[in-house]
Design an enzyme around this catalytic site. Structure first.
Site, mmCIF file in Angstrom:
data_model
loop_
_atom_site.group_PDB
_atom_site.id
_atom_site.type_symbol
_atom_site.label_atom_id
_atom_site.label_comp_id
_atom_site.label_asym_id
_atom_site.label_seq_id
_atom_site.Cartn_x
_atom_site.Cartn_y
_atom_site.Cartn_z
ATOM 1 N NE ARG A 1 -27.839 -45.555 18.347
ATOM 2 C CZ ARG A 1 -27.627 -44.740 16.934
ATOM 3 N NH1 ARG A 1 -27.939 -44.016 17.083
ATOM 4 N NH2 ARG A 1 -25.913 -44.736 16.776
ATOM 5 C CE LYS B 1 -9.855 -41.609 1.968
ATOM 6 N NZ LYS B 1 -10.055 -40.335 2.332
ATOM 7 N N GLY C 1 -19.492 -49.410 12.407
ATOM 8 C CA GLY C 1 -21.193 -49.893 11.747
ATOM 9 C C GLY C 1 -21.117 -51.158 10.103
ATOM 10 N N GLY D 1 -17.899 -44.254 17.081
ATOM 11 C CA GLY D 1 -16.402 -43.676 17.614
ATOM 12 C C GLY D 1 -15.791 -44.152 19.180
#
Length: 396
Positions: free
Chosen positions: A37, A195, A352, A375
């Site tokens: 990063r 999910k 990820g 996100g």
């Protein structure tokens, strides 16, 4: 999307405040264990430095308590590593909210962990104004925090004389805009995961946009159950079968498709050394035993999906289609990854597990763009407005 870019600004002598994403992992000794990063933020920092700006860089690190900056919360390791990468001194400024020492053109300093400041996470306007008073140009280069309305990602942009995107942020927005705002057709999305509930809003949003919606993992199991296929002991959310059917019907009404697996890889244990078999799926027949789990798509399905991807104009990928961490159940994800890599269409991948799969199969340099947004990437796919992006667009 319209927004100002750092590369277009007159930087000489200007005070430039860069909100970067320097939330690097630290080992038990407090040393940086992976500086990816930090390296990704270098183009913005170098652009400002070499343009003769007086450069201030800040970021969050970990989850500090506001008003308290413990040693483990400090950006000191980041400042040290940044100094090494720039081959120049980089000081760490601790109490910077009420003022920063006069900097020289080309000088770079790191401002201590921004989330230690009371009011940062609540996007306090008074805090944002104080931050804005420190600079002539505000730069947001932290796409990974674009979905958060905080003082350094959103509030400051309203008060700074100039608010613009750094090269990393701009590259993300350009790639996402190319993939979703004005995509080359056919537009194919791969959405996979354990999910349906965690990605239901993404599936619902994409159902109105894409030409093919490929589902994988536990999500595919729920979709298979929704159309009446037997899935044995496979991971699925049976309380969301109606929602899965609605996504299929929405796609079908547009003349689009959700291509479901026609064969699968089964095992009775979730383990790398589990015995497995490949089974064809036939509607109305019991093809999966009650104690078996679907852990990957089968070879027929993989080949069919590969053909779809190789002819796609644009591909958006989030999530492996099987338990790729175990070699026995990695073939489906590898086939998908290589098909995207060899396609002439534009591709963007994020998440990820997706990045881990790309790294495992060595196709990173063949992807159109790899998003590190996490996100923020998912919320963009959902069609949600991202506060940090909205703030930059309002100042464009």
């Amino acid at each position: 999307m319209r927004f100002k870019r750092l590369e277009d600004q007159d930087l000489a002598g200007k005070r430039v405040f860069i909100r970067a994403d320097l939330n690097v992992p630290l080992d038990q000794r407090g040393a940086i264990s992976d500086d990816t990063r930090l390296r990704a933020s270098l183009p913005a920092i170098r652009l400002a430095k070499e343009g003769g700006a007086r450069v201030m860089v800040t970021s969050h690190l970990g989850r500090p308590e506001e008003g308290v900056c413990r040693e483990e919360d400090s950006l000191a390791p980041v400042a040290r590593r940044l100094a090494e990468l720039l081959a120049a001194p980089v000081a760490l400024i601790k109490d910077w909210i009420h003022g920063v020492p006069e900097l020289q053109p080309g000088q770079v300093v790191v401002l201590e962990n921004c989330r230690c400041n009371p009011g940062e996470k609540k996007n306090d306007p008074d805090l944002a104004k104080r931050m804005a008073s420190l600079c002539d140009i505000y730069v947001n280069d932290a796409f990974g925090t674009a979905h958060r309305a905080e003082a350094t990602t959103h509030g400051i942009a309203a008060f700074a004389p100039i608010a613009c995107a750094g090269p990393l942020m701009a590259a993300e927005l350009d790639a996402l805009g190319r993939a979703l705002a004005a995509p080359a057709r056919p537009l194919v999305a791969i959405v996979a995961g354990s999910k349906v509930s965690t990605k239901l809003s993404i599936l619902q949003s994409l159902a109105h946009k894409v030409d093919r919606l490929i589902v994988g993992g536990g999500i595919a199991n729920s979709f298979l159950a929704a159309v009446g296929s037997d899935i044995g002991a496979s991971l699925a959310e049976r309380d969301l079968l109606d929602e899965a059917r609605t996504v299929i019907e929405t796609m079908r009404a547009r003349g689009a498709e959700v291509p479901l697996p026609v064969d699968v890889v089964l095992a009775k244990r979730f383990a790398a050394d589990a015995e497995y078999r490949i089974a064809e799926l036939h509607p109305g027949e019991v093809c999966v035993e009650a104690d078996e789990m679907i852990l990957d798509i089968g070879p027929r399905t993989a080949r069919a999906l590969a053909q779809t991807l190789e002819s796609a104009g644009t591909m958006v990928w989030n999530g492996p289609v099987g338990v790729f961490e175990f070699d026995a159940f990695s073939a489906g994800t590898e086939t998908i990854a290589r098909a995207i890599a060899s396609s002439k269409g534009f591709s963007i991948a994020g998440g990820g597990d997706t990045l881990a799969a790309i790294a495992k199969f060595g196709v990173a340099d063949q992807m159109g763009y790899i998003s590190t947004g996490g996100g923020a990437f998912l919320e963009f796919l959902e069609g949600k407005p991202l506060p940090a992006i909205t703030a930059l667009m309002e100042r464009s």
